[in-house]
Scaffold this motif. Sequence first.
Motif, PDB file in Angstrom:
ATOM      1  N   SER A   1       0.808  -1.212   0.000  1.00 40.52           N
ATOM      2  CA  SER A   1       0.000   0.000   0.000  1.00 40.52           C
ATOM      3  C   SER A   1       0.846   1.269   0.000  1.00 40.52           C
ATOM      4  CB  SER A   1      -0.930   0.009   1.223  1.00 40.52           C
ATOM      5  OG  SER A   1      -0.167  -0.053   2.430  1.00 40.52           O
ATOM      6  N   ASN A   2       2.134   1.136   0.315  1.00 40.02           N
ATOM      7  CA  ASN A   2       3.004   2.314   0.375  1.00 40.02           C
ATOM      8  C   ASN A   2       4.410   1.917  -0.057  1.00 40.02           C
ATOM      9  OD1 ASN A   2       3.949   4.907   0.850  1.00 40.02           O
ATOM     10  ND2 ASN A   2       4.233   4.562   3.053  1.00 40.02           N
ATOM     11  N   ILE A   3       4.588   1.693  -1.351  1.00 42.04           N
ATOM     12  CA  ILE A   3       5.870   1.274  -1.899  1.00 42.04           C
ATOM     13  C   ILE A   3       6.624   2.497  -2.413  1.00 42.04           C
ATOM     14  CG2 ILE A   3       6.955   0.007  -3.799  1.00 42.04           C
ATOM     15  CD1 ILE A   3       4.920  -2.135  -3.489  1.00 42.04           C
ATOM     16  N   SER A   4       7.932   2.510  -2.200  1.00 40.67           N
ATOM     17  CA  SER A   4       8.771   3.612  -2.677  1.00 40.67           C
ATOM     18  C   SER A   4      10.013   3.052  -3.352  1.00 40.67           C
ATOM     19  CB  SER A   4       9.173   4.528  -1.514  1.00 40.67           C
ATOM     20  OG  SER A   4       9.923   3.811  -0.557  1.00 40.67           O
ATOM     21  N   LEU A   5      10.581   3.857  -4.240  1.00 43.72           N
ATOM     22  CA  LEU A   5      11.825   3.534  -4.922  1.00 43.72           C
ATOM     23  C   LEU A   5      12.900   4.468  -4.397  1.00 43.72           C
ATOM     24  CD1 LEU A   5      10.476   3.089  -8.566  1.00 43.72           C
ATOM     25  CD2 LEU A   5      11.508   1.302  -7.183  1.00 43.72           C
ATOM     26  N   CYS A   6      13.861   3.929  -3.659  1.00 42.96           N
ATOM     27  CA  CYS A   6      14.934   4.717  -3.056  1.00 42.96           C
ATOM     28  C   CYS A   6      16.250   4.388  -3.763  1.00 42.96           C
ATOM     29  CB  CYS A   6      15.056   4.414  -1.568  1.00 42.96           C
ATOM     30  SG  CYS A   6      13.540   4.698  -0.632  1.00 42.96           S
ATOM     31  N   GLN A   7      16.966   5.432  -4.158  1.00 42.03           N
ATOM     32  CA  GLN A   7      18.220   5.197  -4.865  1.00 42.03           C
ATOM     33  C   GLN A   7      19.222   4.518  -3.947  1.00 42.03           C
ATOM     34  OE1 GLN A   7      19.675   8.467  -7.134  1.00 42.03           O
ATOM     35  NE2 GLN A   7      21.544   7.428  -7.760  1.00 42.03           N
ATOM     36  N   LYS A   8      19.705   3.394  -4.393  1.00 42.71           N
ATOM     37  CA  LYS A   8      20.626   2.582  -3.608  1.00 42.71           C
ATOM     38  C   LYS A   8      22.068   2.811  -4.014  1.00 42.71           C
ATOM     39  CE  LYS A   8      21.551  -2.346  -2.735  1.00 42.71           C
ATOM     40  NZ  LYS A   8      21.073  -3.728  -2.990  1.00 42.71           N
ATOM     41  N   GLN A   9      22.278   3.008  -5.313  1.00 40.35           N
ATOM     42  CA  GLN A   9      23.646   3.113  -5.820  1.00 40.35           C
ATOM     43  C   GLN A   9      23.618   3.691  -7.219  1.00 40.35           C
ATOM     44  OE1 GLN A   9      25.560  -0.694  -5.811  1.00 40.35           O
ATOM     45  NE2 GLN A   9      27.528   0.062  -6.567  1.00 40.35           N
ATOM     46  N   SER A  10      24.677   4.387  -7.592  1.00 34.98           N
ATOM     47  CA  SER A  10      24.850   4.872  -8.957  1.00 34.98           C
ATOM     48  C   SER A  10      26.183   4.360  -9.475  1.00 34.98           C
ATOM     49  CB  SER A  10      24.806   6.402  -9.005  1.00 34.98           C
ATOM     50  OG  SER A  10      24.885   6.867 -10.339  1.00 34.98           O
ATOM     51  N   VAL A  11      26.130   3.495 -10.478  1.00 34.73           N
ATOM     52  CA  VAL A  11      27.331   2.851 -11.017  1.00 34.73           C
ATOM     53  C   VAL A  11      27.834   3.660 -12.205  1.00 34.73           C
ATOM     54  CG1 VAL A  11      28.272   0.773 -12.068  1.00 34.73           C
ATOM     55  CG2 VAL A  11      26.557   0.583 -10.254  1.00 34.73           C
ATOM     56  N   LYS A  12      28.997   4.221 -12.088  1.00 36.36           N
ATOM     57  CA  LYS A  12      29.600   4.982 -13.185  1.00 36.36           C
ATOM     58  C   LYS A  12      30.374   4.035 -14.085  1.00 36.36           C
ATOM     59  CE  LYS A  12      32.127   9.275 -14.098  1.00 36.36           C
ATOM     60  NZ  LYS A  12      30.953   9.919 -14.713  1.00 36.36           N
ATOM     61  N   CYS A  13      30.077   4.064 -15.366  1.00 34.85           N
ATOM     62  CA  CYS A  13      30.666   3.122 -16.326  1.00 34.85           C
ATOM     63  C   CYS A  13      31.786   3.790 -17.108  1.00 34.85           C
ATOM     64  CB  CYS A  13      29.594   2.610 -17.283  1.00 34.85           C
ATOM     65  SG  CYS A  13      28.182   1.840 -16.468  1.00 34.85           S
ATOM     66  N   SER A  14      32.802   3.025 -17.417  1.00 35.93           N
ATOM     67  CA  SER A  14      33.929   3.538 -18.196  1.00 35.93           C
ATOM     68  C   SER A  14      33.535   3.816 -19.633  1.00 35.93           C
ATOM     69  CB  SER A  14      35.092   2.540 -18.147  1.00 35.93           C
ATOM     70  OG  SER A  14      34.667   1.261 -18.594  1.00 35.93           O
ATOM     71  N   SER A  15      32.550   3.080 -20.151  1.00 34.67           N
ATOM     72  CA  SER A  15      31.996   3.326 -21.480  1.00 34.67           C
ATOM     73  C   SER A  15      30.504   3.576 -21.330  1.00 34.67           C
ATOM     74  CB  SER A  15      32.237   2.135 -22.416  1.00 34.67           C
ATOM     75  OG  SER A  15      33.619   1.888 -22.569  1.00 34.67           O
ATOM     76  N   LEU A  16      29.905   4.257 -22.291  1.00 37.12           N
ATOM     77  CA  LEU A  16      28.506   4.651 -22.208  1.00 37.12           C
ATOM     78  C   LEU A  16      27.612   3.423 -22.096  1.00 37.12           C
ATOM     79  CD1 LEU A  16      26.877   7.327 -22.342  1.00 37.12           C
ATOM     80  CD2 LEU A  16      26.455   6.804 -24.748  1.00 37.12           C
ATOM     81  N   PRO A  17      26.801   3.303 -21.047  1.00 32.07           N
ATOM     82  CA  PRO A  17      25.914   2.136 -20.908  1.00 32.07           C
ATOM     83  C   PRO A  17      24.765   2.189 -21.906  1.00 32.07           C
ATOM     84  CG  PRO A  17      25.511   3.701 -19.134  1.00 32.07           C
ATOM     85  CD  PRO A  17      26.692   4.221 -19.905  1.00 32.07           C
ATOM     86  N   LEU A  18      24.382   1.026 -22.406  1.00 28.51           N
ATOM     87  CA  LEU A  18      23.305   0.926 -23.383  1.00 28.51           C
ATOM     88  C   LEU A  18      22.126   0.115 -22.888  1.00 28.51           C
ATOM     89  CD1 LEU A  18      25.429   0.310 -26.624  1.00 28.51           C
ATOM     90  CD2 LEU A  18      24.435   2.458 -25.852  1.00 28.51           C
ATOM     91  N   SER A  19      22.400  -0.978 -22.165  1.00 32.11           N
ATOM     92  CA  SER A  19      21.323  -1.829 -21.688  1.00 32.11           C
ATOM     93  C   SER A  19      21.744  -2.473 -20.370  1.00 32.11           C
ATOM     94  CB  SER A  19      20.982  -2.911 -22.720  1.00 32.11           C
ATOM     95  OG  SER A  19      19.856  -3.661 -22.320  1.00 32.11           O
ATOM     96  N   VAL A  20      20.766  -3.066 -19.675  1.00 31.17           N
ATOM     97  CA  VAL A  20      21.044  -3.651 -18.372  1.00 31.17           C
ATOM     98  C   VAL A  20      20.034  -4.749 -18.101  1.00 31.17           C
ATOM     99  CG1 VAL A  20      19.581  -1.995 -17.159  1.00 31.17           C
ATOM    100  CG2 VAL A  20      21.466  -3.075 -15.933  1.00 31.17           C
ATOM    101  N   THR A  21      20.452  -5.772 -17.345  1.00 32.06           N
ATOM    102  CA  THR A  21      19.548  -6.842 -16.944  1.00 32.06           C
ATOM    103  C   THR A  21      20.085  -7.492 -15.670  1.00 32.06           C
ATOM    104  OG1 THR A  21      18.344  -8.797 -17.711  1.00 32.06           O
ATOM    105  CG2 THR A  21      20.673  -8.696 -18.243  1.00 32.06           C
ATOM    106  N   PHE A  22      19.189  -8.151 -14.941  1.00 28.77           N
ATOM    107  CA  PHE A  22      19.557  -8.873 -13.726  1.00 28.77           C
ATOM    108  C   PHE A  22      19.633 -10.367 -14.018  1.00 28.77           C
ATOM    109  CE2 PHE A  22      17.946  -4.998 -11.730  1.00 28.77           C
ATOM    110  CZ  PHE A  22      18.842  -4.819 -10.691  1.00 28.77           C
ATOM    111  N   LEU A  23      20.632 -11.044 -13.416  1.00 27.27           N
ATOM    112  CA  LEU A  23      20.717 -12.490 -13.463  1.00 27.27           C
ATOM    113  C   LEU A  23      19.880 -13.085 -12.321  1.00 27.27           C
ATOM    114  CD1 LEU A  23      24.549 -12.950 -14.079  1.00 27.27           C
ATOM    115  CD2 LEU A  23      22.739 -12.873 -15.780  1.00 27.27           C
ATOM    116  N   LEU A  24      19.605 -14.379 -12.403  1.00 20.76           N
ATOM    117  CA  LEU A  24      18.844 -15.038 -11.344  1.00 20.76           C
ATOM    118  C   LEU A  24      19.571 -14.977 -10.004  1.00 20.76           C
ATOM    119  CD1 LEU A  24      17.445 -18.222 -13.137  1.00 20.76           C
ATOM    120  CD2 LEU A  24      16.267 -16.073 -12.656  1.00 20.76           C
TER     121      LEU A  24
END
Length: 473
Positions: A345-368
């Motif tokens: 009933s009260n969900i929020s999205l809190c920034q946990k981390q910001s990963v700086k990449c050496s090359s421009l990021p294009l896509s992202v996915t999570f593994l199991l």
Amino acid sequence: MRQLLHCSGPHSIVALHNETFAVVSEGNDDNAAVAVELLPPTECSIDDRQGDCVENEDDSKSGALVGAKIPVQAVASMLSPDGSNLLCAVSRSDKSLSLYCISIGAELKHSSLPFAVYKLPKRACCLDLTRIPASDDEKSSIDVVVAGDLAGDVTAYQASKATNEAGENAGTSRLLLGHTATMITGVKVTADSGTMRVLSSDRDEKVRISSFPQTCVLEGFLLGHTAFIVSLDVALKDGCTRCVTCGGDGTVRLWDYALCKELATLKAVSTTLEKGEETKQESNSAACSDMTDGSSNDKDSAVETTPPRVLVPTVAAISYDGSMVAVVRDGFDSVDIYAISGSDSNISLCQKQSVKCSSLPLSVTFLLSGDLCILTKDPTFILQYAPAEGSKELCCVTEKSSLCAALKSAAARKQIVMPSSLLETDQSGQLKLSKDKDKSGVKHEPWNRYERKEKAKHASSRRKRRKLEEKKT
């Protein structure tokens, strides 16, 4: 929009512009992985009706490769129930859909040809692989690839090597659903507690929720975006009905697709250019400092700045258990990771981390396993981050990752240049997904108004009647 990264268990499929690789983990050894190049279809494997079967074992009779320079649009993968085979699907800009089957545990080759190729009516920009359970009338389950195309149609194609009595490929296709006068930007098939659904997002700011495979049953819509939707991802854990979307309005939204309810929203992120440097400002983050109100000193006010530009999120990925969200924003060199906290009933999205990449990021996915894979521009290509014991943040494990090592080794053998963005633009630089109604400028022209055209039409009719009367007299 392009879908270039997908994971199934410990295995991954990655598209590096024109090249596609399936990175397969060998056995139980986490330190061993092989990158298998998924070759484009050949001249003899393409049929205008549906794909013909091409066996991987006989590469010498396969014909010339016809898609070697064709950019990849979307990739997807799925493990067989016993984990012995990895089924891969690749769509390319030449309207082809190629299906591959890689045997896990056997001696892996460095390349593989498709066993079937479908010639699509329109270009498929998003894919998902799923398995339809066996019914009373069917002895076994059916593997299908679900494709969303630029015409607004979602179609299921049979992903099987089965042949009919004549020895021809028995692959069939079926139109599942259609979005009116738009294009599909994302498609996902979910199986929550035995209830299967297909989620399809489009350029018209909505996500459609339909039953599967009886897609004529419409369960509802996810409404809230004010511009085109770019990315759609779902949590795969059974019992978790969360999904995440991002769009051209700059927002990232978390949903419960079973209830058709929005749970949380990340507002747009903007950038300001100062002397060639780019800074990011989040309008919804409490951690960010407030924007200056004009009371800065003369030195700061003399700095020339351009108007803030909204960073369009190109990919939003959700973890397997629906506890984290990772966001890639167009043209920005960091990947933002958010933790999902609170009750339903009260969900929020809190920034946990910001990963700086050496090359421009294009896509992202999570593994199991909870690891995060980031697809970037060359020469880095891919990064991997894993949860660390005693730390809330993800730590870089790229140097230890067999997935990253195998992919970089395969990419080093080819001169691959990655695109700078996954968003397609026209010749004027406008996003193709954007629906700019005032772009042509003819809407407000007085000579093209509907009322004036109607008056001219009636006047022409009166002139014709007068001429006819004059001839009669």
